[in-house]
Motif scaffolding. Structure first.
Motif, mmCIF file in Angstrom:
data_model
loop_
_atom_site.group_PDB
_atom_site.id
_atom_site.type_symbol
_atom_site.label_atom_id
_atom_site.label_comp_id
_atom_site.label_asym_id
_atom_site.label_seq_id
_atom_site.Cartn_x
_atom_site.Cartn_y
_atom_site.Cartn_z
ATOM 1 N N ALA A 1 -3.416 13.608 -11.576
ATOM 2 C CA ALA A 1 -2.993 13.195 -10.227
ATOM 3 C C ALA A 1 -4.132 12.500 -9.490
ATOM 4 N N ASP A 2 -3.774 11.517 -8.652
ATOM 5 C CA ASP A 2 -4.757 10.807 -7.835
ATOM 6 C C ASP A 2 -5.028 11.539 -6.528
ATOM 7 N N GLY A 3 -4.337 12.623 -6.322
ATOM 8 C CA GLY A 3 -4.567 13.366 -5.102
ATOM 9 C C GLY A 3 -3.595 14.515 -4.994
ATOM 10 N N LEU A 4 -3.805 15.325 -3.965
ATOM 11 C CA LEU A 4 -2.960 16.492 -3.727
ATOM 12 C C LEU A 4 -2.652 16.561 -2.247
ATOM 13 N N MET A 5 -1.511 17.141 -1.928
ATOM 14 C CA MET A 5 -1.212 17.511 -0.554
ATOM 15 C C MET A 5 -0.979 19.022 -0.571
ATOM 16 N N VAL A 6 -1.804 19.742 0.207
ATOM 17 C CA VAL A 6 -1.757 21.204 0.154
ATOM 18 C C VAL A 6 -1.625 21.769 1.564
ATOM 19 N N GLU A 7 -0.709 22.727 1.727
ATOM 20 C CA GLU A 7 -0.577 23.375 3.033
ATOM 21 C C GLU A 7 -1.551 24.535 3.142
ATOM 22 N N MET B 1 4.482 3.739 -15.757
ATOM 23 C CA MET B 1 5.520 2.809 -15.309
ATOM 24 C C MET B 1 5.021 1.881 -14.199
ATOM 25 N N SER B 2 4.054 2.358 -13.411
ATOM 26 C CA SER B 2 3.671 1.661 -12.181
ATOM 27 C C SER B 2 2.159 1.630 -12.013
ATOM 28 N N HIS B 3 1.681 0.719 -11.174
ATOM 29 C CA HIS B 3 0.253 0.634 -10.864
ATOM 30 C C HIS B 3 -0.119 1.410 -9.609
ATOM 31 N N LEU B 4 0.857 2.058 -8.997
ATOM 32 C CA LEU B 4 0.611 2.753 -7.733
ATOM 33 C C LEU B 4 -0.016 4.128 -7.961
ATOM 34 N N PRO B 5 -0.817 4.612 -6.998
ATOM 35 C CA PRO B 5 -1.361 5.968 -7.134
ATOM 36 C C PRO B 5 -0.257 7.029 -6.998
ATOM 37 N N VAL B 6 -0.488 8.152 -7.659
ATOM 38 C CA VAL B 6 0.502 9.241 -7.684
ATOM 39 C C VAL B 6 -0.179 10.551 -7.275
ATOM 40 N N VAL B 7 0.351 11.209 -6.258
ATOM 41 C CA VAL B 7 -0.196 12.498 -5.837
ATOM 42 C C VAL B 7 0.883 13.575 -5.982
ATOM 43 N N ALA B 8 0.478 14.848 -5.843
ATOM 44 C CA ALA B 8 1.427 15.946 -5.998
ATOM 45 C C ALA B 8 1.326 16.898 -4.809
ATOM 46 N N ASP B 9 2.453 17.521 -4.497
ATOM 47 C CA ASP B 9 2.521 18.467 -3.381
ATOM 48 C C ASP B 9 3.012 19.816 -3.904
ATOM 49 N N PRO B 10 2.101 20.676 -4.353
ATOM 50 C CA PRO B 10 2.513 21.964 -4.934
ATOM 51 C C PRO B 10 3.091 22.928 -3.895
ATOM 52 N N SER B 11 2.823 22.728 -2.616
ATOM 53 C CA SER B 11 3.360 23.649 -1.606
ATOM 54 C C SER B 11 4.865 23.507 -1.528
ATOM 55 N N HIS B 12 5.342 22.273 -1.268
ATOM 56 C CA HIS B 12 6.797 22.089 -1.228
ATOM 57 C C HIS B 12 7.392 22.164 -2.624
ATOM 58 N N GLY B 13 6.596 21.777 -3.605
ATOM 59 C CA GLY B 13 7.104 21.723 -4.962
ATOM 60 C C GLY B 13 7.445 23.088 -5.544
ATOM 61 N N THR B 14 6.823 24.132 -5.015
ATOM 62 C CA THR B 14 7.113 25.470 -5.550
ATOM 63 C C THR B 14 7.641 26.406 -4.464
ATOM 64 N N GLY B 15 7.154 26.230 -3.217
ATOM 65 C CA GLY B 15 7.615 27.115 -2.139
ATOM 66 C C GLY B 15 7.048 28.521 -2.227
ATOM 67 N N ARG B 16 6.042 28.720 -3.076
ATOM 68 C CA ARG B 16 5.474 30.052 -3.278
ATOM 69 C C ARG B 16 3.962 29.981 -3.206
ATOM 70 N N ARG B 17 3.400 30.808 -2.368
ATOM 71 C CA ARG B 17 1.956 30.783 -2.222
ATOM 72 C C ARG B 17 1.227 31.065 -3.526
ATOM 73 N N ASP B 18 1.769 31.989 -4.348
ATOM 74 C CA ASP B 18 1.060 32.360 -5.578
ATOM 75 C C ASP B 18 1.085 31.260 -6.633
ATOM 76 N N GLU C 1 0.856 -1.185 0.000
ATOM 77 C CA GLU C 1 0.000 0.000 0.000
ATOM 78 C C GLU C 1 0.898 1.242 0.000
ATOM 79 N N ILE C 2 1.271 1.632 -1.190
ATOM 80 C CA ILE C 2 2.254 2.706 -1.346
ATOM 81 C C ILE C 2 1.668 3.775 -2.258
ATOM 82 N N ILE C 3 1.791 5.025 -1.818
ATOM 83 C CA ILE C 3 1.374 6.174 -2.628
ATOM 84 C C ILE C 3 2.645 6.920 -3.013
ATOM 85 N N LEU C 4 2.802 7.236 -4.283
ATOM 86 C CA LEU C 4 3.965 8.002 -4.732
ATOM 87 C C LEU C 4 3.608 9.484 -4.712
ATOM 88 N N CYS C 5 4.558 10.327 -4.346
ATOM 89 C CA CYS C 5 4.275 11.766 -4.287
ATOM 90 C C CYS C 5 5.346 12.593 -4.982
#
Lengths: 340, 340, 340, 340
Positions: free
Chosen positions: C292-298, C261-278, C231-235
């Protein structure tokens, strides 16, 4: 400009820097922190960039305050630039799609692709007549013949033409046939070419270099603007990173960031930006969802027969699907896909 | 060329690829592993690079076997190329140093620097007359006046001249004054310019682009060689990475690696490669210790007054120290610093 | 595995490599091209990765054919993995949003943010109790107290908890409070920790390292899967490039590519990925548009008071707007935002 | 700290930032340039790094003035740190070589390699007992058995031991056998492990992460120093770039730059830094010529049989040649290779 001195910088070294700055017409103010001296200098920093302050004894760090670009900055012009080319408006909430083959290969394929992409909503026909190729042994483009086909296919379908200028000696020839001059990633810092573009009466689409920062892309645009041509479109087309699954890494964050730094329209090229057909739909959707003012997409009716970059072209049927999705995505974020 | 098919590739897709390859004149051989099919194809891969095999259904990966460059490869010519310019030999165990200011600023400084660097052992005078500058607002070089000073200062001291060509329209002018044509990092993939260089009777020094792989540098050299000019010097001058303490990351491993891939001489430019004066001596020593065939070093008598790149120039006295060290380091690894 | 020999490889060197491969149980087949020998070898390449073939005399290049990862590959399992955590399904066309502050700072803020983000549609509450911080002098997290607040706030609002595990010695503690174990970018190749995760009965979200290729991310996931936990989620959370306007470069093309490449779900983290609120709204929209199968947002109610990463948090009101848009974008591309 | 405000920042936003800074105990001073306001703030910036100033309205840019690291900086301690381990001095003009196999494979090979490398002048025996491997399916090290062999082989030849610690739970075990604790590139930002190292009475060699800036390497060292352990050796071992001919790009300019930023000794690892046997001699020579305080070199008597990294090991005979050259190169630049 802020000059931070080394902890043990000598008094006379600090004075020397201060005097030099004042000679250049700067107003200076000195601050002492607990362990070092800091000198603020207010004036025209473009003069100072000439002068190697960092080379002076005692200096630890030089921090520029003003931006090295001016005419293209959002400080200089608060409203978004809208470029109107024969009634097609780029910028200002519009989303405009440029589509077509990587290279112009023959008249028939181009006529077919122009018709198909126009029907799906593309307003601008793309296609290379002069191709930058990493190998001297492969197809280098049809040259003027290709330009003629482009013009004919675009006119027949009510589209604009965009095509690449690689060499300053082709300027007049390219201008005769195209509506927008495309400058490729490898020429983004061909400064002599950028100067020439400043004097031309055609909009320019400037692609970000593979290793160019956003600031450098704006400096390249500044060259064109400083020469008198302010109809410039910026294009994110992927940067070079360590990742090899994709040809380049399409940096979509460049869209919101460039739009906060500059008033110029920003478009994205997912074909070159990823080099993979299976990424083109997802990344085209993503670019529009990130606020792009347009897209450049490679479409080919038979990718495996393409003379170049077939790996990164989608089929006309996929393009139809894409355009329908883009229409909704644009609307969802308060923008408008221009198809008529 | 090896074609790896997807695990579940259809028989007819595999057959289709095989047939296409045979149409192009390839001999093919098929292997079955436990979970996929692999197709080997032997023939002229340069033809195949044209054809987007990766775009064909069922294909997972395409692995080229032959190198995309030929004339410049160490397979093509086993012995190291030695370029003899008016008796100065570059390549073949010799270490030759090119020194001088970043830009030619005036006649006096150039005469002084030529004399000082020649006395220390430099054989080639460097200096820019046409400067690629990221900002349109700064000094862009003296142009032909600078070329004249270069020639005069070199001749007065028995040195060769190297200077940068930025635009194809300056070719004749540059050739009139220089002994070696320098192509800057930003023009490494200016393919039209590279073609023009193939037809010229002057040695070319080709600088590695900021984001160019070693393979791409060799492909750029192949353009020149394919045009008929095989007197090419490769120059490592730093690549762009995430590190910001140095302007670029000087990739010294490019020296042994390029020399194993190619027969061409390889030199290094620690001034542009690091952008920091305090790195020039250490990295110049390192480059020669890594087997470089030469160095390009910026020397200025008053770096803080330099019109460009003063931050990365060393003083003539430092250059004297450097040359003495290089002499011993070269000898230690069985090479020879050429000073007479 | 394909072994390409050097042009001038000796017969006995080629034979030696062939014999070694056959000793390892490989079936080999030799081909001669016009200028070199190629050896194909079919067998279990994972054994061969142990053996430095490239070190053998005569070898020019070694090309692996099989993938170094197996359990997580789309070859191994054709259908997308759906991870069901207390009824919340991640993967399989669902889009799930994780929201909350960077660090858990106190009980009140967390209760407030959980309520607000849940109301907008977030299903999973994020928050750090143990923080990886580049400076030893700054806030390092509330520890177990933070975990308690997370659990309480999530339970009160019908949410799941995700929080970061930094050290194997905290495994039991973290597992007591969390529903999903987050492994940060800096621990992506902490192989001992990955092994421990293989034996745990909790889903794991594995963040891509700053300089990790997609293949390496999958290899890290393979460690966990090989231990028995599938049970692994890639981010995707941004990679390090030369660009400095954003903290990292969010590589959204990783979404379609990892999913191929993989059967695992893939999510994205735009907060750390950009470091900019805008950038958070545009890049969150883009991530969902890219599939994306999901998001992580601060999300933080007062970013300027945040103990960490306030620069990259959005306000609850912005989050409300975002969720409405994501709902439409997901639907446009045939996916479904899970809010109930 | 310098705060640059946006061109159109509101008066009250500027006042708000100023007030906040003063609440944190900062002395502030305001300057007006022709188009924007700049606020200088003098005080303890480590407090401020906590506070997301960039998130406050009106702020365009925040420029830190003081360095985020303190104890390891050359400002804090002017003289070079010399680490004395049982009489072997690292730092202060000495050049010390660590040699041995990548992994400890068996007792015999290690005894042989220790004897050979010691005879050539190596003072420290390297070898991995716990190996960080990207694949879960390959050799992971002999564990404690390997540590015993290392100690025995080093003692028999009058050498020190250096070996890698991967997991905090192995700390006591590793410390029992080793003289220097090696922290691998992938653990450079394992902050909990770094804290533990602060409390140990053993020197630590900290390898630069694949995507770590020099500043981040120093921040990692600061963690160890802040915990009370100031015997830290920095190691450049290659960074990740787009180039694929070498496994990593060995950044030799890190040697002079780190030595100007910090008082700690700096060594280089050309084996991991390049991943190619043919680069090890040239790059080892280059590292010493660039001023390295030491080298870590992989030596193996039969690279093609090596359990790991045979591709990047040199033979004992090559090592003999190398040591003779290093002796002269070190002397040429006023340093001393320690062999007795």
């Amino acid at each position: 400009m802020i000059i931070v001195f080394k902890k043990d910088a000598a008094k006379q070294d600090i004075e020397h820097v201060k005097n030099r700055l004042e000679q250049f017409g700067f107003k200076t103010s000195m601050s002492e922190t607990q362990d070092r001296t800091i000198l603020g200098a207010i004036g025209d920093e473009r003069i100072l960039r000439e002068k190697p302050l960092f080379a002076m004894p005692g200096v630890e760090k030089v921090v520029p305050i003003s931006k090295p670009y001016k005419l293209v900055s959002s400080d200089f012009k608060k409203t978004e630039t809208v470029i109107d080319i024969k009634g097609v408006k780029i910028g200002g909430g519009n989303v405009v799609v440029m589509a077509g083959p990587c290279s112009v290969e023959n008249r028939e394929m181009l006529m077919y692709l122009a018709e198909r992409t126009r029907k799906a909503g593309a307003k601008i026909l793309r296609g290379g007549a002069f191709k930058p190729r990493t190998s001297p042994y492969v197809f280098q483009g049809l040259g003027e013949e290709g330009l003629k086909y482009l013009r004919e296919a675009a006119d027949a379908n009510g589209m604009l033409v965009i095509t690449e200028l690689m060499d300053p000696r082709d300027m007049d020839l390219i201008c005769e046939y195209t509506d927008i001059i495309q400058i490729g990633a490898r020429n983004m810092q061909n400064f002599r070419l950028l100067k020439d573009l400043g004097t031309v009466r055609k909009p320019v689409m400037l692609k970000r270099g593979l290793s160019a920062t956003m600031k450098e892309l704006l400096m390249a645009a500044e060259y064109v603007a400083a020469g008198g041509n302010d109809e410039i479109i910026l294009c994110e087309r992927g940067i070079r990173t360590f990742e090899t699954e994709t040809r380049n890494t399409l940096d979509l964050s460049a869209i919101p960031v460039l739009k906060s730094m500059s008033h110029l329209p920003v478009v994205a090229d997912p074909s070159h930006g990823t080099g993979r057909r299976d990424c083109i739909l997802p990344m085209s959707q993503a670019a529009v969802a990130a606020g792009a003012d347009g897209l450049m997409v490679e479409v080919h009716n038979c990718p495996e027969e393409a003379f170049s970059d077939g790996d990164q072209s989608i089929l006309p049927d996929d393009f139809d699907v894409l355009m329908k999705r883009l229409n909704i995505i644009a609307e969802t974020i308060g923008r408008k896909l221009i198809t008529e």
